[in-house]
Design a protein around this motif. Structure first.
Motif, PDB file in Angstrom:
ATOM      1  N   UNK A  96      -2.922  -1.515  13.777  1.00  0.00           N
ATOM      2  CA  UNK A  96      -3.490  -1.385  12.432  1.00  0.00           C
ATOM      3  C   UNK A  96      -2.906  -2.446  11.500  1.00  0.00           C
ATOM      4  N   UNK A  97      -1.606  -2.611  11.543  1.00  0.00           N
ATOM      5  CA  UNK A  97      -0.951  -3.580  10.667  1.00  0.00           C
ATOM      6  C   UNK A  97      -1.386  -5.001  11.026  1.00  0.00           C
ATOM      7  N   UNK A  98      -1.554  -5.271  12.311  1.00  0.00           N
ATOM      8  CA  UNK A  98      -2.045  -6.583  12.737  1.00  0.00           C
ATOM      9  C   UNK A  98      -3.462  -6.830  12.199  1.00  0.00           C
ATOM     10  N   UNK A  99      -4.301  -5.810  12.245  1.00  0.00           N
ATOM     11  CA  UNK A  99      -5.661  -5.926  11.714  1.00  0.00           C
ATOM     12  C   UNK A  99      -5.636  -6.190  10.213  1.00  0.00           C
ATOM     13  N   UNK A 100      -4.740  -5.511   9.494  1.00  0.00           N
ATOM     14  CA  UNK A 100      -4.627  -5.738   8.050  1.00  0.00           C
ATOM     15  C   UNK A 100      -4.226  -7.187   7.764  1.00  0.00           C
ATOM     16  N   UNK A 160       2.480  -7.317   5.481  1.00  0.00           N
ATOM     17  CA  UNK A 160       1.297  -7.856   6.161  1.00  0.00           C
ATOM     18  C   UNK A 160       0.249  -8.332   5.155  1.00  0.00           C
ATOM     19  N   UNK A 161       0.157  -7.608   4.047  1.00  0.00           N
ATOM     20  CA  UNK A 161      -0.835  -7.953   3.017  1.00  0.00           C
ATOM     21  C   UNK A 161      -0.285  -8.942   1.991  1.00  0.00           C
ATOM     22  N   UNK A 162       0.995  -9.254   2.128  1.00  0.00           N
ATOM     23  CA  UNK A 162       1.684 -10.164   1.191  1.00  0.00           C
ATOM     24  C   UNK A 162       1.605  -9.657  -0.248  1.00  0.00           C
TER      25      UNK A 162
END
Length: 164
Positions: A96-100, A160-162
């Motif tokens: 999920x975090x990789x997809x985000x 992940x989203x910065x």
């Protein structure tokens, strides 16, 4: 202002998936039992409804509008199934975090003016899901609003989203 036509079909599907993954990551971090999972799922849905009615960014509104179509829901569901099939909770959270992160990168490249609003919205969904159900209580008593595992996941999502 970006909308569906700004992105390829695969990129748009990734953005749709990211909306769902923002909440799933938190739920996977510390599953809350049946009632907790229902509350967390409703929190994610409520974020979609609120974005539709408030002064959301045009890209966010376009994503919400696509979730109202069977085509949009199918694209999101199929992408989720492909990426999460057979995954255990820890692996699910990582996917999920990789997809985000991939969604953030895609929006930064294709629609840089919308990137901040888009990533803030995804983080807001994660935050709402984390706060939706108490963790560690018994029959609704005790527990904490956001567990340490959920706080750690929110931190990973923020990175992940910065989001500063």
């Amino acid at each position: 202002m970006a909308d569906k036509s700004t992105f390829t079909a695969d990129e748009w599907a990734l953005l749709l998936e990211s909306v769902m993954m923002a909440g799933i990551a938190v739920t996977a971090a510390e599953p809350s039992g049946l009632w907790g999972m229902m509350k967390e799922g409703l929190a994610s849905s409520t974020a979609l409804l609120q974005a539709k009615s408030d002064g959301a960014n045009p890209l966010v509104k376009a994503l919400v509008a696509d979730f109202e179509t069977s085509e949009g829901r199918t694209a999101a569901r199929d992408g989720l199934q492909a990426k999460l099939k057979g995954a255990k909770a820890a692996d699910m959270k990582a996917r999920c975090i990789e997809t985000l992160q991939q969604a953030r990168t895609t929006v930064e490249v294709k629609a840089p003016d919308d990137a901040a609003a888009f990533t803030a919205w995804l983080y807001q969904i994660s935050q709402r899901v984390a706060e939706a159900a108490k963790e560690g209580g018994f029959l609704g008593f005790g527990g904490v609003a956001v567990s340490d595992a959920e706080k750690a996941t929110l931190s990973e999502i923020s990175a992940a989203l910065k989001i500063a």
